[in-house]
Motif scaffolding. Structure first.
Motif, PDB file in Angstrom:
ATOM      1  N   VAL A  85       0.815  -1.233   0.000  1.00  0.00           N
ATOM      2  CA  VAL A  85       0.000   0.000   0.000  1.00  0.00           C
ATOM      3  C   VAL A  85       0.845   1.279   0.000  1.00  0.00           C
ATOM      4  O   VAL A  85       0.292   2.381   0.040  1.00  0.00           O
ATOM      5  CB  VAL A  85      -0.941   0.032   1.228  1.00  0.00           C
ATOM      6  CG1 VAL A  85      -1.837  -1.177   1.238  1.00  0.00           C
ATOM      7  CG2 VAL A  85      -0.149   0.123   2.538  1.00  0.00           C
ATOM      8  N   HIS A  86       2.157   1.159  -0.092  1.00  0.00           N
ATOM      9  CA  HIS A  86       3.040   2.317   0.090  1.00  0.00           C
ATOM     10  C   HIS A  86       2.817   3.419  -0.945  1.00  0.00           C
ATOM     11  O   HIS A  86       2.923   4.608  -0.624  1.00  0.00           O
ATOM     12  CB  HIS A  86       4.503   1.870   0.038  1.00  0.00           C
ATOM     13  CG  HIS A  86       5.466   2.964   0.390  1.00  0.00           C
ATOM     14  ND1 HIS A  86       5.518   3.537   1.639  1.00  0.00           N
ATOM     15  CD2 HIS A  86       6.405   3.599  -0.350  1.00  0.00           C
ATOM     16  CE1 HIS A  86       6.454   4.470   1.661  1.00  0.00           C
ATOM     17  NE2 HIS A  86       7.002   4.528   0.468  1.00  0.00           N
ATOM     18  N   ARG A  87       2.495   3.064  -2.178  1.00  0.00           N
ATOM     19  CA  ARG A  87       2.379   4.069  -3.239  1.00  0.00           C
ATOM     20  C   ARG A  87       0.925   4.390  -3.607  1.00  0.00           C
ATOM     21  O   ARG A  87       0.657   4.921  -4.675  1.00  0.00           O
ATOM     22  CB  ARG A  87       3.124   3.598  -4.485  1.00  0.00           C
ATOM     23  CG  ARG A  87       4.625   3.418  -4.257  1.00  0.00           C
ATOM     24  CD  ARG A  87       5.335   2.966  -5.523  1.00  0.00           C
ATOM     25  NE  ARG A  87       6.742   2.750  -5.281  1.00  0.00           N
ATOM     26  CZ  ARG A  87       7.677   3.697  -5.296  1.00  0.00           C
ATOM     27  NH1 ARG A  87       7.331   4.946  -5.536  1.00  0.00           N
ATOM     28  NH2 ARG A  87       8.944   3.416  -5.084  1.00  0.00           N
ATOM     29  N   VAL A  88      -0.005   4.063  -2.741  1.00  0.00           N
ATOM     30  CA  VAL A  88      -1.421   4.286  -3.022  1.00  0.00           C
ATOM     31  C   VAL A  88      -1.741   5.777  -2.997  1.00  0.00           C
ATOM     32  O   VAL A  88      -1.223   6.517  -2.169  1.00  0.00           O
ATOM     33  CB  VAL A  88      -2.284   3.532  -1.993  1.00  0.00           C
ATOM     34  CG1 VAL A  88      -3.741   3.914  -2.114  1.00  0.00           C
ATOM     35  CG2 VAL A  88      -2.122   2.042  -2.178  1.00  0.00           C
ATOM     36  N   ARG A  89      -2.639   6.191  -3.905  1.00  0.00           N
ATOM     37  CA  ARG A  89      -2.971   7.609  -3.989  1.00  0.00           C
ATOM     38  C   ARG A  89      -4.463   7.901  -3.815  1.00  0.00           C
ATOM     39  O   ARG A  89      -4.840   9.042  -3.619  1.00  0.00           O
ATOM     40  CB  ARG A  89      -2.503   8.176  -5.338  1.00  0.00           C
ATOM     41  CG  ARG A  89      -0.984   8.271  -5.488  1.00  0.00           C
ATOM     42  CD  ARG A  89      -0.422   9.337  -4.542  1.00  0.00           C
ATOM     43  NE  ARG A  89       1.029   9.432  -4.632  1.00  0.00           N
ATOM     44  CZ  ARG A  89       1.875   8.764  -3.865  1.00  0.00           C
ATOM     45  NH1 ARG A  89       1.396   7.953  -2.936  1.00  0.00           N
ATOM     46  NH2 ARG A  89       3.165   8.894  -3.995  1.00  0.00           N
ATOM     47  N   SER A  90      -5.345   6.899  -3.905  1.00  0.00           N
ATOM     48  CA  SER A  90      -6.775   7.157  -3.778  1.00  0.00           C
ATOM     49  C   SER A  90      -7.435   6.118  -2.881  1.00  0.00           C
ATOM     50  O   SER A  90      -6.919   5.009  -2.701  1.00  0.00           O
ATOM     51  CB  SER A  90      -7.452   7.147  -5.154  1.00  0.00           C
ATOM     52  OG  SER A  90      -7.606   5.839  -5.641  1.00  0.00           O
ATOM     53  N   GLU A  91      -8.590   6.498  -2.329  1.00  0.00           N
ATOM     54  CA  GLU A  91      -9.326   5.604  -1.445  1.00  0.00           C
ATOM     55  C   GLU A  91      -9.752   4.342  -2.175  1.00  0.00           C
ATOM     56  O   GLU A  91      -9.651   3.234  -1.647  1.00  0.00           O
ATOM     57  CB  GLU A  91     -10.558   6.333  -0.894  1.00  0.00           C
ATOM     58  CG  GLU A  91     -11.436   5.487   0.010  1.00  0.00           C
ATOM     59  CD  GLU A  91     -12.709   6.199   0.417  1.00  0.00           C
ATOM     60  OE1 GLU A  91     -13.801   5.773  -0.022  1.00  0.00           O
ATOM     61  OE2 GLU A  91     -12.606   7.178   1.176  1.00  0.00           O
ATOM     62  N   ARG A  92     -10.222   4.490  -3.404  1.00  0.00           N
ATOM     63  CA  ARG A  92     -10.672   3.334  -4.178  1.00  0.00           C
ATOM     64  C   ARG A  92      -9.523   2.371  -4.456  1.00  0.00           C
ATOM     65  O   ARG A  92      -9.660   1.148  -4.317  1.00  0.00           O
ATOM     66  CB  ARG A  92     -11.292   3.797  -5.486  1.00  0.00           C
ATOM     67  CG  ARG A  92     -11.800   2.648  -6.375  1.00  0.00           C
ATOM     68  CD  ARG A  92     -12.413   3.197  -7.638  1.00  0.00           C
ATOM     69  NE  ARG A  92     -13.669   3.892  -7.347  1.00  0.00           N
ATOM     70  CZ  ARG A  92     -14.212   4.809  -8.159  1.00  0.00           C
ATOM     71  NH1 ARG A  92     -13.579   5.172  -9.266  1.00  0.00           N
ATOM     72  NH2 ARG A  92     -15.362   5.367  -7.844  1.00  0.00           N
ATOM     73  N   THR A  93      -8.369   2.923  -4.837  1.00  0.00           N
ATOM     74  CA  THR A  93      -7.197   2.080  -5.111  1.00  0.00           C
ATOM     75  C   THR A  93      -6.753   1.354  -3.852  1.00  0.00           C
ATOM     76  O   THR A  93      -6.421   0.167  -3.885  1.00  0.00           O
ATOM     77  CB  THR A  93      -6.043   2.924  -5.662  1.00  0.00           C
ATOM     78  OG1 THR A  93      -6.481   3.635  -6.810  1.00  0.00           O
ATOM     79  CG2 THR A  93      -4.851   2.048  -6.036  1.00  0.00           C
ATOM     80  N   LEU A  94      -6.743   2.089  -2.737  1.00  0.00           N
ATOM     81  CA  LEU A  94      -6.352   1.474  -1.474  1.00  0.00           C
ATOM     82  C   LEU A  94      -7.306   0.344  -1.108  1.00  0.00           C
ATOM     83  O   LEU A  94      -6.882  -0.744  -0.713  1.00  0.00           O
ATOM     84  CB  LEU A  94      -6.338   2.523  -0.355  1.00  0.00           C
ATOM     85  CG  LEU A  94      -6.048   1.983   1.056  1.00  0.00           C
ATOM     86  CD1 LEU A  94      -4.648   1.393   1.121  1.00  0.00           C
ATOM     87  CD2 LEU A  94      -6.207   3.078   2.099  1.00  0.00           C
ATOM     88  N   ALA A  95      -8.608   0.587  -1.238  1.00  0.00           N
ATOM     89  CA  ALA A  95      -9.601  -0.437  -0.909  1.00  0.00           C
ATOM     90  C   ALA A  95      -9.404  -1.681  -1.766  1.00  0.00           C
ATOM     91  O   ALA A  95      -9.412  -2.809  -1.255  1.00  0.00           O
ATOM     92  CB  ALA A  95     -11.002   0.118  -1.085  1.00  0.00           C
TER      93      ALA A  95
END
Length: 382
Positions: A85-95
């Motif tokens: 999850v280190h390079r995640v930029r949005s809530e949807r991508t993280l989910a």
């Protein structure tokens, strides 16, 4: 003048301790109570009860619990989670990443271990940036239910059906692949609409995650060796090797496992096989015609809503030899009401989120209904 409670403080605290234990371990408490009732109503010699237990399944579960505990305590899983999850930029991508991570981990280290890694990760990330923890917890519970069905290692019911069905590991995976792919596709589409595309800032997640490489490496090697032994029906030899090695080297991998889960599994065999042997239960279930794959599937999916999918698998296996139909049914049965899968209860328990039950069922019950129809179609046509 001293009271009776002052003279016998341990006795006065006993009811309170029993209530506390029952609330902490409700499944274990129910099984113990059921065993007592059965022994009163239809007594069996106590020495005959161990014969009702499928010991290869219990030994396989014990070995996997020790190995996954070793991998967990080595820090490898948490290190992997933070890297993902280190390079995640949005809530949807993280989910979507967390859902995929939970599903992937559940295929290898059981669904409850996957939750014990990913849910705390969500809570730690929530301390850095606001996250919809309640919604994420619901979807993580669904994710481990969907992902864990792919392999015999993913959940207890698969482990049981793999052992009693004497199915090669690869054949089991191929048989469950269509259903797993269907459920993950459904969950991915649902998650896409459930989470927003708003940006997140996780740049403050700079805490260094350490890994005990020797611990993780030995556990990984033993994991592969143990699975190969279990696949060749030598789980007992594998368990002796794993338990003996860890007791001498890193005993925390043995002492810190969920011993209550092992006891629950043993009691499930004793209680449910005793219930299945009751004449009226046997006759009732026998009249359902579970020799039909579709009926066995429906029975597994529906019965799981009342007694959870692991007990449903153990009980219905007494009446059908179609392990694939039963595996499909109890896998779908993990959705629906929360009790359908223990993973649902574990997710809510460790997230400590209030007011989650209604939102959970608003997602899980429709998911179960749609998955039930599509899963039945897959079973019949593939």
């Amino acid at each position: 003048m001293p009271t009776a409670d002052d003279v016998h403080p341990a006795r006065s605290n006993l009811p309170r301790k029993l209530v506390s234990f029952a609330l902490k371990e409700p499944v274990l408490t129910i099984l113990i109570a059921a065993l007592v009732v059965l022994q009163c109503a239809r007594p069996q010699p106590w020495l005959a009860l161990p014969k009702l237990v499928d010991w290869p399944t219990v030994m396989t579960l014990a070995g996997l619990l020790m190995l996954t505990k070793a991998i967990e305590r080595s820090g490898l899983l948490m290190w992997l989670a933070h890297r993902v999850v280190h390079r995640v930029r949005s809530e949807r991508t993280l989910a979507c990443l967390l859902i995929g991570l939970a599903a992937a981990l559940s295929m290898l280290v059981t669904n409850d271990v996957a939750l014990f890694v990913v849910v705390p990760l969500v809570l730690s990330l929530h301390a850095l940036t606001p996250l919809p923890v309640k919604r994420l917890t619901i979807f993580l519970a669904l994710a481990v239910n969907a992902g864990s069905i792919l392999t015999p290692l993913g959940n207890p019911q698969n482990l049981f059906l793999w052992q009693v069905g004497a199915v090669p590991f690869g054949r089991f995976v191929l048989a469950m692949l269509p259903l797993c792919a269907l459920l993950m596709a459904m969950l991915s589409v649902l998650a896409w609409f459930a989470f927003k595309a708003k940006s997140l800032d996780l740049s403050r997640d700079v805490e260094k995650q350490t890994v005990e490489r020797a611990y993780a490496g030995v556990a990984a090697v033993l994991f592969v060796a143990f699975v190969l032994l279990a696949d060749s029906h030598h789980a007992g030899i594998g368990l002796i090797g794993v338990a003996g090695g860890f007791v001498l080297w890193r005993r925390d991998a043995v002492l810190k496992i969920d011993w209550a889960l092992l006891l629950i599994f043993v009691l499930m065999f004793v209680v449910l096989r005793s219930v299945a042997a009751l004449s009226w239960v046997h006759d009732t279930v026998a009249h359902l015609g579970l020799d039909s794959a579709l009926r066995a599937y429906v029975a597994g999916a529906v019965l799981s809503q009342g007694i959870s999918n692991v007990p449903a698998a153990i009980m219905l296996a007494q009446f059908t030899k179609d392990w694939r139909a039963l595996a499909f049914g109890v896998s779908v049965g993990g959705f629906g009401v929360a009790i359908g899968s223990l993973a649902n209860l574990i997710a809510v328990r460790i997230s400590k989120v209030r007011g989650i039950w209604l939102p959970f069922h608003l997602v899980s019950v429709p998911f179960w209904l749609v998955a039930g129809v599509l899963g039945g179609w897959l079973l019949v046509h593939l």
